[in-house]
Motif scaffolding. Structure first.
Motif, PDB file in Angstrom:
ATOM      1  N   GLY A   1      10.900  17.234  -5.718  1.00 14.31           N
ATOM      2  CA  GLY A   1       9.612  17.050  -6.371  1.00 14.31           C
ATOM      3  C   GLY A   1       8.862  15.864  -5.809  1.00 14.31           C
ATOM      4  O   GLY A   1       7.634  15.876  -5.729  1.00 14.31           O
ATOM      5  N   ILE A   2       9.630  14.830  -5.446  1.00 16.47           N
ATOM      6  CA  ILE A   2       9.036  13.688  -4.738  1.00 16.47           C
ATOM      7  C   ILE A   2       9.836  13.467  -3.449  1.00 16.47           C
ATOM      8  O   ILE A   2      10.190  12.347  -3.087  1.00 16.47           O
ATOM      9  N   THR A   3      10.100  14.552  -2.778  1.00 16.73           N
ATOM     10  CA  THR A   3      10.999  14.569  -1.624  1.00 16.73           C
ATOM     11  C   THR A   3      10.597  13.572  -0.544  1.00 16.73           C
ATOM     12  O   THR A   3      11.420  12.782  -0.075  1.00 16.73           O
ATOM     13  N   VAL A   4       9.339  13.624  -0.134  1.00 15.40           N
ATOM     14  CA  VAL A   4       8.885  12.737   0.936  1.00 15.40           C
ATOM     15  C   VAL A   4       8.782  11.305   0.433  1.00 15.40           C
ATOM     16  O   VAL A   4       9.112  10.358   1.144  1.00 15.40           O
ATOM     17  N   TYR A   5       8.344  11.141  -0.806  1.00 14.76           N
ATOM     18  CA  TYR A   5       8.231   9.800  -1.385  1.00 14.76           C
ATOM     19  C   TYR A   5       9.586   9.096  -1.378  1.00 14.76           C
ATOM     20  O   TYR A   5       9.709   7.967  -0.880  1.00 14.76           O
ATOM     21  N   SER A   6      10.604   9.744  -1.923  1.00 15.81           N
ATOM     22  CA  SER A   6      11.914   9.105  -1.999  1.00 15.81           C
ATOM     23  C   SER A   6      12.498   8.871  -0.610  1.00 15.81           C
ATOM     24  O   SER A   6      13.149   7.853  -0.362  1.00 15.81           O
TER      25      SER A   6
ATOM     26  N   ALA B   1       0.837  -1.207   0.000  1.00 11.98           N
ATOM     27  CA  ALA B   1       0.000   0.000   0.000  1.00 11.98           C
ATOM     28  C   ALA B   1       0.869   1.253   0.000  1.00 11.98           C
ATOM     29  O   ALA B   1       1.831   1.360   0.767  1.00 11.98           O
ATOM     30  N   GLY B   2       0.525   2.196  -0.874  1.00 13.55           N
ATOM     31  CA  GLY B   2       1.321   3.418  -0.955  1.00 13.55           C
ATOM     32  C   GLY B   2       0.578   4.528  -1.662  1.00 13.55           C
ATOM     33  O   GLY B   2      -0.534   4.344  -2.156  1.00 13.55           O
ATOM     34  N   MET B   3       1.223   5.686  -1.701  1.00  8.36           N
ATOM     35  CA  MET B   3       0.656   6.838  -2.391  1.00  8.36           C
ATOM     36  C   MET B   3       1.796   7.635  -3.015  1.00  8.36           C
ATOM     37  O   MET B   3       2.978   7.355  -2.767  1.00  8.36           O
ATOM     38  N   PHE B   4       1.430   8.612  -3.847  1.00  9.95           N
ATOM     39  CA  PHE B   4       2.439   9.374  -4.589  1.00  9.95           C
ATOM     40  C   PHE B   4       1.898  10.760  -4.890  1.00  9.95           C
ATOM     41  O   PHE B   4       0.707  10.916  -5.189  1.00  9.95           O
ATOM     42  N   PHE B   5       2.755  11.760  -4.762  1.00  9.52           N
ATOM     43  CA  PHE B   5       2.421  13.075  -5.319  1.00  9.52           C
ATOM     44  C   PHE B   5       3.707  13.758  -5.750  1.00  9.52           C
ATOM     45  O   PHE B   5       4.761  13.568  -5.147  1.00  9.52           O
ATOM     46  N   PHE B   6       3.602  14.516  -6.835  1.00  9.53           N
ATOM     47  CA  PHE B   6       4.752  15.210  -7.396  1.00  9.53           C
ATOM     48  C   PHE B   6       4.530  16.712  -7.232  1.00  9.53           C
ATOM     49  O   PHE B   6       3.804  17.329  -8.006  1.00  9.53           O
TER      50      PHE B   6
ATOM     51  N   ALA C   1      13.653   4.974  -6.248  1.00  6.24           N
ATOM     52  CA  ALA C   1      13.822   6.324  -5.706  1.00  6.24           C
ATOM     53  C   ALA C   1      14.447   6.312  -4.320  1.00  6.24           C
ATOM     54  O   ALA C   1      14.925   7.348  -3.841  1.00  6.24           O
ATOM     55  N   ALA C   2      14.474   5.156  -3.673  1.00  4.41           N
ATOM     56  CA  ALA C   2      15.098   5.044  -2.351  1.00  4.41           C
ATOM     57  C   ALA C   2      16.598   5.317  -2.404  1.00  4.41           C
ATOM     58  O   ALA C   2      17.205   5.670  -1.391  1.00  4.41           O
TER      59      ALA C   2
ATOM     60  N   ALA D   1       3.776   1.004 -14.385  1.00  5.55           N
ATOM     61  CA  ALA D   1       2.490   1.482 -14.922  1.00  5.55           C
ATOM     62  C   ALA D   1       1.357   1.082 -13.983  1.00  5.55           C
ATOM     63  O   ALA D   1       0.747   0.030 -14.132  1.00  5.55           O
ATOM     64  N   THR D   2       1.092   1.924 -13.010  1.00  5.30           N
ATOM     65  CA  THR D   2       0.010   1.691 -12.059  1.00  5.30           C
ATOM     66  C   THR D   2      -0.778   2.991 -11.891  1.00  5.30           C
ATOM     67  O   THR D   2      -0.313   4.067 -12.293  1.00  5.30           O
ATOM     68  N   PRO D   3      -1.955   2.921 -11.266  1.00  9.67           N
ATOM     69  CA  PRO D   3      -2.744   4.137 -11.041  1.00  9.67           C
ATOM     70  C   PRO D   3      -2.084   5.124 -10.076  1.00  9.67           C
ATOM     71  O   PRO D   3      -2.548   6.250  -9.923  1.00  9.67           O
ATOM     72  N   LEU D   4      -0.991   4.721  -9.433  1.00 10.96           N
ATOM     73  CA  LEU D   4      -0.336   5.543  -8.413  1.00 10.96           C
ATOM     74  C   LEU D   4       0.029   6.929  -8.931  1.00 10.96           C
ATOM     75  O   LEU D   4      -0.087   7.921  -8.214  1.00 10.96           O
ATOM     76  N   TYR D   5       0.454   7.001 -10.190  1.00 11.50           N
ATOM     77  CA  TYR D   5       0.980   8.266 -10.716  1.00 11.50           C
ATOM     78  C   TYR D   5      -0.094   9.182 -11.299  1.00 11.50           C
ATOM     79  O   TYR D   5       0.192  10.322 -11.665  1.00 11.50           O
ATOM     80  N   ASN D   6      -1.313   8.666 -11.436  1.00 11.66           N
ATOM     81  CA  ASN D   6      -2.420   9.459 -11.988  1.00 11.66           C
ATOM     82  C   ASN D   6      -2.096  10.020 -13.374  1.00 11.66           C
ATOM     83  O   ASN D   6      -2.481  11.150 -13.706  1.00 11.66           O
ATOM     84  N   LEU D   7      -1.387   9.242 -14.178  1.00 12.42           N
ATOM     85  CA  LEU D   7      -1.085   9.657 -15.548  1.00 12.42           C
ATOM     86  C   LEU D   7      -2.247   9.337 -16.474  1.00 12.42           C
ATOM     87  O   LEU D   7      -2.993   8.387 -16.250  1.00 12.42           O
ATOM     88  N   LYS D   8      -2.396  10.130 -17.528  1.00  8.30           N
ATOM     89  CA  LYS D   8      -3.377   9.818 -18.550  1.00  8.30           C
ATOM     90  C   LYS D   8      -3.020   8.467 -19.177  1.00  8.30           C
ATOM     91  O   LYS D   8      -1.841   8.160 -19.367  1.00  8.30           O
ATOM     92  N   PRO D   9      -4.020   7.651 -19.503  1.00  3.45           N
ATOM     93  CA  PRO D   9      -3.736   6.339 -20.104  1.00  3.45           C
ATOM     94  C   PRO D   9      -2.842   6.424 -21.338  1.00  3.45           C
ATOM     95  O   PRO D   9      -1.979   5.563 -21.547  1.00  3.45           O
ATOM     96  N   SER D  10      -3.021   7.471 -22.137  1.00  6.19           N
ATOM     97  CA  SER D  10      -2.203   7.613 -23.348  1.00  6.19           C
ATOM     98  C   SER D  10      -0.734   7.829 -22.992  1.00  6.19           C
ATOM     99  O   SER D  10       0.168   7.273 -23.642  1.00  6.19           O
ATOM    100  N   LEU D  11      -0.478   8.631 -21.954  1.00  5.44           N
ATOM    101  CA  LEU D  11       0.904   8.864 -21.517  1.00  5.44           C
ATOM    102  C   LEU D  11       1.502   7.609 -20.904  1.00  5.44           C
ATOM    103  O   LEU D  11       2.686   7.317 -21.089  1.00  5.44           O
ATOM    104  N   MET D  12       0.672   6.857 -20.170  1.00  2.35           N
ATOM    105  CA  MET D  12       1.146   5.620 -19.566  1.00  2.35           C
ATOM    106  C   MET D  12       1.561   4.636 -20.653  1.00  2.35           C
ATOM    107  O   MET D  12       2.630   4.012 -20.570  1.00  2.35           O
ATOM    108  N   LYS D  13       0.712   4.489 -21.680  1.00  2.00           N
ATOM    109  CA  LYS D  13       1.022   3.571 -22.775  1.00  2.00           C
ATOM    110  C   LYS D  13       2.290   4.003 -23.509  1.00  2.00           C
ATOM    111  O   LYS D  13       3.110   3.174 -23.893  1.00  2.00           O
ATOM    112  N   LEU D  14       2.449   5.320 -23.686  1.00  2.00           N
ATOM    113  CA  LEU D  14       3.651   5.828 -24.352  1.00  2.00           C
ATOM    114  C   LEU D  14       4.890   5.514 -23.526  1.00  2.00           C
ATOM    115  O   LEU D  14       5.925   5.093 -24.076  1.00  2.00           O
ATOM    116  N   GLY D  15       4.795   5.696 -22.210  1.00  2.00           N
ATOM    117  CA  GLY D  15       5.924   5.400 -21.333  1.00  2.00           C
ATOM    118  C   GLY D  15       6.333   3.942 -21.388  1.00  2.00           C
ATOM    119  O   GLY D  15       7.521   3.611 -21.414  1.00  2.00           O
TER     120      GLY D  15
END
Length: 211
Positions: free
Chosen positions: A148-153, A88-93, A141-142, A186-200
């Motif tokens: 930008g993801i200071t607390v996450y890393s 279980a986790g979360m993410f914000f940039f 990121a550890a 590629a998970t919902p964690l990053y809240n990316l648009k599906p098109s950007l996720m597929k491109l990545g």
């Protein structure tokens, strides 16, 4: 039948771990704060493997005493996990500011406090039995402080260090600890648009959970 408890098991890495464990014959307990997604995940797993035992539990692991309450629930269900997947986790940039203190606090509670408590409480149960495994999902990121993801890393660095030490402490009791440090997945964690996720994924800068 062996049993596995997967936090954040309703999507992304957690759901993929559930799929892989189901394929190895594990009965599953999925925990998430996304109640609708939990039902969908259970339905998918049951459809893929008829007769598979899947139970779900709606839980906000960032809440105070959530880990202890989850352990109590497992005992009520007569559920003794052979494997605990702390996913279980979360993410914000965002650059840190007074406006996102609440997000930072939530992340600290979820990544650090909840995972620490889960590993201690369920680890004690495994120590008494002399077997078991804990899988802790950290991140690449550890290994590098990342503005930008200071607390996450930082929290993922905590999990990496914590997991290594816990491995050493639990090894004499027959309990294993694995700390996983994936790159971008590629998970919902990053809240990316599906098109950007597929491109990545197509460019190879983001990998699938199955990878």
């Amino acid at each position: 039948m062996k049993k596995a408890l997967v936090t954040g098991g309703s999507s992304g890495m957690g759901l993929e771990y559930a799929r892989q464990l189901a394929g190895q014959g594990f009965a599953l307990a999925l925990v998430s704060n996304r109640e609708d997604q939990l039902a969908e995940a259970a339905a998918e797993l049951n459809s893929a493997r008829p007769g598979l035992s899947v139970v779900t539990h709606y839980c906000d692991l960032s809440a105070v005493n959530a880990a202890a309450e989850l352990l109590d629930w497992c005992r009520e269900q007569d559920l003794v996990p052979d494997i605990l997947v702390c996913n279980a986790g979360m993410f914000f940039f965002q650059e840190l500011s007074s406006e996102n203190v609440s997000k930072a606090d939530l992340m600290l509670g979820l990544h650090v406090k909840a995972n620490t408590d889960l590993c201690i409480l369920f680890g004690e149960e495994m120590k008494r039995r002399g077997c078991g495994r804990i899988i802790i999902i950290s991140s690449m990121a550890a290994n590098l402080p990342t503005p930008g993801i200071t607390v996450y890393s930082a929290t993922k660095a905590y999990l990496l260090s914590f997991g290594k030490s816990l491995w050493y402490e639990l090894k004499p009791y027959g309990v294993g600890v694995t700390t996983v440090c994936p790159a971008a997945i590629a998970t919902p964690l990053y809240n990316l648009k599906p098109s950007l996720m597929k491109l990545g994924v197509r460019l190879g800068v983001i990998h699938t959970p199955k990878w």
